[in-house]
Design a protein around this motif. Structure first.
Motif, PDB file in Angstrom:
ATOM      1  N   PRO A 113      15.501  -4.555   1.492  1.00  0.00           N
ATOM      2  CA  PRO A 113      14.698  -3.332   1.475  1.00  0.00           C
ATOM      3  C   PRO A 113      15.017  -2.483   0.240  1.00  0.00           C
ATOM      4  O   PRO A 113      16.139  -2.478  -0.259  1.00  0.00           O
ATOM      5  N   LEU A 114      14.008  -1.771  -0.225  1.00  0.00           N
ATOM      6  CA  LEU A 114      14.199  -0.881  -1.370  1.00  0.00           C
ATOM      7  C   LEU A 114      15.111   0.280  -0.979  1.00  0.00           C
ATOM      8  O   LEU A 114      15.058   0.774   0.159  1.00  0.00           O
ATOM      9  N   ASP A 115      15.899   0.731  -1.927  1.00  0.00           N
ATOM     10  CA  ASP A 115      16.753   1.894  -1.723  1.00  0.00           C
ATOM     11  C   ASP A 115      15.890   3.146  -1.869  1.00  0.00           C
ATOM     12  O   ASP A 115      15.344   3.396  -2.948  1.00  0.00           O
ATOM     13  N   PRO A 116      15.735   3.958  -0.818  1.00  0.00           N
ATOM     14  CA  PRO A 116      14.845   5.121  -0.885  1.00  0.00           C
ATOM     15  C   PRO A 116      15.233   6.136  -1.952  1.00  0.00           C
ATOM     16  O   PRO A 116      14.372   6.857  -2.461  1.00  0.00           O
ATOM     17  N   GLU A 117      16.506   6.207  -2.316  1.00  0.00           N
ATOM     18  CA  GLU A 117      16.952   7.165  -3.334  1.00  0.00           C
ATOM     19  C   GLU A 117      16.921   6.567  -4.730  1.00  0.00           C
ATOM     20  O   GLU A 117      16.600   7.248  -5.703  1.00  0.00           O
ATOM     21  N   ALA A 118      17.265   5.318  -4.857  1.00  0.00           N
ATOM     22  CA  ALA A 118      17.374   4.694  -6.183  1.00  0.00           C
ATOM     23  C   ALA A 118      16.028   4.227  -6.724  1.00  0.00           C
ATOM     24  O   ALA A 118      15.878   4.073  -7.938  1.00  0.00           O
ATOM     25  N   THR A 119      15.051   3.984  -5.857  1.00  0.00           N
ATOM     26  CA  THR A 119      13.732   3.515  -6.302  1.00  0.00           C
ATOM     27  C   THR A 119      12.936   4.708  -6.819  1.00  0.00           C
ATOM     28  O   THR A 119      12.688   5.666  -6.075  1.00  0.00           O
ATOM     29  N   ARG A 120      12.521   4.629  -8.107  1.00  0.00           N
ATOM     30  CA  ARG A 120      11.941   5.808  -8.755  1.00  0.00           C
ATOM     31  C   ARG A 120      10.565   5.508  -9.350  1.00  0.00           C
ATOM     32  O   ARG A 120      10.270   4.402  -9.794  1.00  0.00           O
ATOM     33  N   LEU A 121       9.755   6.566  -9.394  1.00  0.00           N
ATOM     34  CA  LEU A 121       8.445   6.555 -10.042  1.00  0.00           C
ATOM     35  C   LEU A 121       8.344   7.817 -10.879  1.00  0.00           C
ATOM     36  O   LEU A 121       8.733   8.898 -10.434  1.00  0.00           O
ATOM     37  N   VAL A 122       7.818   7.694 -12.092  1.00  0.00           N
ATOM     38  CA  VAL A 122       7.639   8.850 -12.968  1.00  0.00           C
ATOM     39  C   VAL A 122       6.146   9.086 -13.159  1.00  0.00           C
ATOM     40  O   VAL A 122       5.413   8.190 -13.595  1.00  0.00           O
ATOM     41  N   VAL A 123       5.688  10.281 -12.799  1.00  0.00           N
ATOM     42  CA  VAL A 123       4.301  10.685 -13.039  1.00  0.00           C
ATOM     43  C   VAL A 123       4.312  11.849 -14.009  1.00  0.00           C
ATOM     44  O   VAL A 123       5.354  12.457 -14.278  1.00  0.00           O
ATOM     45  N   PHE A 124       3.141  12.152 -14.545  1.00  0.00           N
ATOM     46  CA  PHE A 124       3.060  13.229 -15.530  1.00  0.00           C
ATOM     47  C   PHE A 124       2.065  14.283 -15.072  1.00  0.00           C
ATOM     48  O   PHE A 124       1.050  13.991 -14.453  1.00  0.00           O
ATOM     49  N   THR A 125       2.387  15.512 -15.419  1.00  0.00           N
ATOM     50  CA  THR A 125       1.481  16.610 -15.136  1.00  0.00           C
ATOM     51  C   THR A 125       1.659  17.659 -16.205  1.00  0.00           C
ATOM     52  O   THR A 125       2.642  17.646 -16.952  1.00  0.00           O
ATOM     53  N   SER A 126       0.693  18.580 -16.306  1.00  0.00           N
ATOM     54  CA  SER A 126       0.799  19.682 -17.263  1.00  0.00           C
ATOM     55  C   SER A 126       1.649  20.772 -16.644  1.00  0.00           C
ATOM     56  O   SER A 126       1.257  21.383 -15.656  1.00  0.00           O
ATOM     57  N   GLY A 127       2.816  21.017 -17.199  1.00  0.00           N
ATOM     58  CA  GLY A 127       3.696  22.064 -16.691  1.00  0.00           C
ATOM     59  C   GLY A 127       3.231  23.432 -17.130  1.00  0.00           C
ATOM     60  O   GLY A 127       2.159  23.613 -17.700  1.00  0.00           O
ATOM     61  N   SER A 128       4.053  24.434 -16.908  1.00  0.00           N
ATOM     62  CA  SER A 128       3.676  25.809 -17.231  1.00  0.00           C
ATOM     63  C   SER A 128       3.495  26.014 -18.723  1.00  0.00           C
ATOM     64  O   SER A 128       2.781  26.916 -19.151  1.00  0.00           O
ATOM     65  N   THR A 129       4.137  25.182 -19.561  1.00  0.00           N
ATOM     66  CA  THR A 129       3.968  25.309 -21.010  1.00  0.00           C
ATOM     67  C   THR A 129       2.774  24.526 -21.505  1.00  0.00           C
ATOM     68  O   THR A 129       2.357  24.692 -22.647  1.00  0.00           O
TER      69      THR A 129
END
Length: 559
Positions: free
Chosen positions: A119-135
């Motif tokens: 099974p995948l490790d719920p903490e170690a398995t990562r996804l990076v998404v992008f969004t426009s932050g406040s800047t």
């Protein structure tokens, strides 16, 4: 009804008989997903590096590649598009690319190897998404599998009732967090069929016929469902309609319920917060209800949330202003930052302004969102002193095209300004401030575009299309948009001065009649006659609806 499967266990072993996808009339079971997953696992396992950018047009291939990368210990980076500017920006942040990347040696499927998967490790398995932050700069947001799993569980608890054995149709891309959750992760966990994305309404209608379905769409698509299509063919088999990514106007929501036979449900959230709340348009103005597990409060009028969808257990302050509805929910009152939504895409006005300013012809730039039936980005540009200010339509169009092309590497067609104004200096009020009202006024002309059809010494005729954006339609009549009589008089004199050598001084009005109202969308014709011997201008407004107004204006020589 399929048994719920945690995301950590979705790809562990083939599950024959469990639904995975529908494609081209075929139903694919979970074993087909697992076979493709194993090949992607082999490819990622053999590839050096820890971070890979994935971009796939096909949601089923994407699902297998996503879990293949995760089980190979990779962090998946999920860009919203495959533009050259996006690819260049990611180049130094990832170790490779997989999927449909034009002009790139992207990773492809490997040779399947039998194996036992943990099974995948719920903490170690990562996804990076992008969004426009406040800047306004693209901000990378890291999501743990724990957060994603908690969110799909909350969606199932709040919205999953009655959705057994449905096919999941959608207009939204799985490359964005809303599409990822609703069209890939939630169906995989619930055992529902993933379906290829349909963009055009005709294709969507054809794809959903003949089986029980759910539709996940953006407000941009739901606002433009063609009423002439026979949506009634879906009634009784379309179980639910979901909308997210931006506000769904009340009128559009009720139109969706009428056309599709089911009231749409909206989901409120963001890339940073995950899902926050939901509401179903089975009443006139429904309030937002928090998703299961989400706590909320108001601090100085701003909405704050706390939930397992966040990276940390602390309260998160959003940029949404809100008020409590008194019965456990809340209503939104608008945004407090300069992030706007265009076609459900988050756009930073600050970032756009900086990108426009990078062009050598630009001295100052302001970007705003114009409202209306279809919101549009607009830019006001003050050019550098050594750049000629375009004084005709061709010159303005050429400069606008140049600046739009300048933005194309970082912005697609949706997130670039569609309307442009070029000025020597920004409009400022008495305090020297550039206000949004002054900028907006530049896009709201006082007078329509003119089409002269007759120009003679004593007679002239001009056609005037009445666009709803004309400033004269605001503030005169609160009940409806009607062309004011004072505007008709003013236009008649203005246009007559362009056509004839009128004396400078207005003397009086004669025989003024207003016979029929003119509204946005009408094309009115103005007939002008100059009676030089009497210093009198005769005018008459008509359209396909009949006469609108007429009268005489008497002028005098001298001051």
């Amino acid at each position: 009804m399929a048994e719920w499967c945690p995301l950590a266990d979705v790809a562990l072993q083939p599950l024959p008989g469990r639904t995975f996808a529908r494609s081209g009339g075929r139903v694919l079971d979970h074993a087909a997903f697992h076979r493709e997953f194993v090949r992607w696992h082999a490819a990622f396992g053999a590839a050096p590096g820890a971070r890979f950018a994935l971009h796939f047009e096909d949601a089923t291939r994407f699902a297998a590649a996503l879990f293949g990368a995760w089980h190979a210990g990779k962090t998946v980076v999920l860009p919203g598009d495959a533009l050259s500017g996006t690819q260049a920006r990611l180049q130094s942040h990832v170790d490779g690319f997989a999927g449909d990347w034009p002009g790139t040696m992207a990773l492809s499927e490997g040779v399947a190897n039998d194996g036992v998967f943990a099974p995948l490790d719920p903490e170690a398995t990562r996804l990076v998404v992008f969004t426009s932050g406040s800047t306004g700069e693209p901000v990378a947001i890291e999501k743990r599998l724990r957060q994603l799993d908690a969110e799909v569980r909350a969606l199932e608890r709040a919205l999953g009732e009655g959705l057994e054995d449905v096919a999941i149709h959608g207009t939204v891309s799985h490359q964005h967090i809303y599409g990822l959750l609703f069209r890939v992760l939630w169906p995989l966990a619930a055992g529902r069929a993933i379906v290829p994305r349909a963009f055009f309404p005709e294709d969507l209608l054809a794809a959903m016929e003949g089986h029980d379905a759910v539709l996940f769409a953006s407000p941009a698509h739901l606002k433009r469902l063609p009423a002439q299509l026979d949506w009634s063919r879906l009634h009784g088999r379309l179980r639910a309609v979901f909308s997210s990514g931006g506000a769904l106007p009340a009128e559009a929501a009720h139109d969706v319920a009428r056309l599709l036979g089911v009231p749409p449900a909206e989901i409120l959230g963001s890339s940073e917060t995950g899902g926050i709340a939901w509401r179903r348009w089975d009443r006139e103005q429904p309030a937002w209800q928090p998703l299961p597990g989400v706590d909320w409060k108001l601090t100085e009028g701003a909405l704050e949330v706390r939930s397992p969808h966040l990276a940390e257990p602390a309260w998160w302050r959003t940029q949404d202003r809100a008020e409590a509805d008194g019965v456990g929910g809340f209503r939104l009152l608008g945004r407090a930052d300069r992030i706007v939504k265009v076609e459900e895409r988050r756009v930073s006005l600050d970032a756009l302004e900086r990108q426009i300013l990078a062009h050598p012809a630009v001295r100052e730039a302001r970007v705003l969102l114009l409202g209306g039936s279809r919101s549009a980005l607009a830019a006001v540009v003050a050019v550098e002193a050594d750049v000629p200010l375009p004084d005709d339509a061709a010159g303005r169009r050429a400069l606008a095209n140049t600046l739009s092309h300048h933005l194309a590497g970082a912005q697609d067609a949706v997130t670039r300004p569609r309307r442009w104004r070029f000025v020597a200096a920004m409009p400022a009020n008495a305090q020297g401030k550039v206000t949004e009202a002054a900028l907006t006024a530049l896009f709201r002309p006082e007078r329509p575009e003119t089409r002269w059809t007759l120009r003679e010494p004593a007679h002239a005729r001009v056609e005037l299309p009445l666009d709803a954006s004309l400033a004269v339609f605001e503030g005169h009549f609160t009940q409806a948009a009607i062309l004011p009589g004072v505007a008709q008089l003013d236009w008649a004199v203005q246009l007559a001065r362009e056509a004839f050598p009128l004396p400078p001084r207005f003397l009086r009005m004669e025989a003024l009649k207003f016979q029929r109202v003119a509204r946005p969308g009408d094309v009115i014709r103005l007939d002008l006659e100059w009676q030089a011997e009497r210093n009198t201008l005769v005018f008459r407004y008509v359209s396909e609806h009949g006469p609108h107004a007429s009268g005489r204006v008497v002028f005098a020589d001298g001051e």
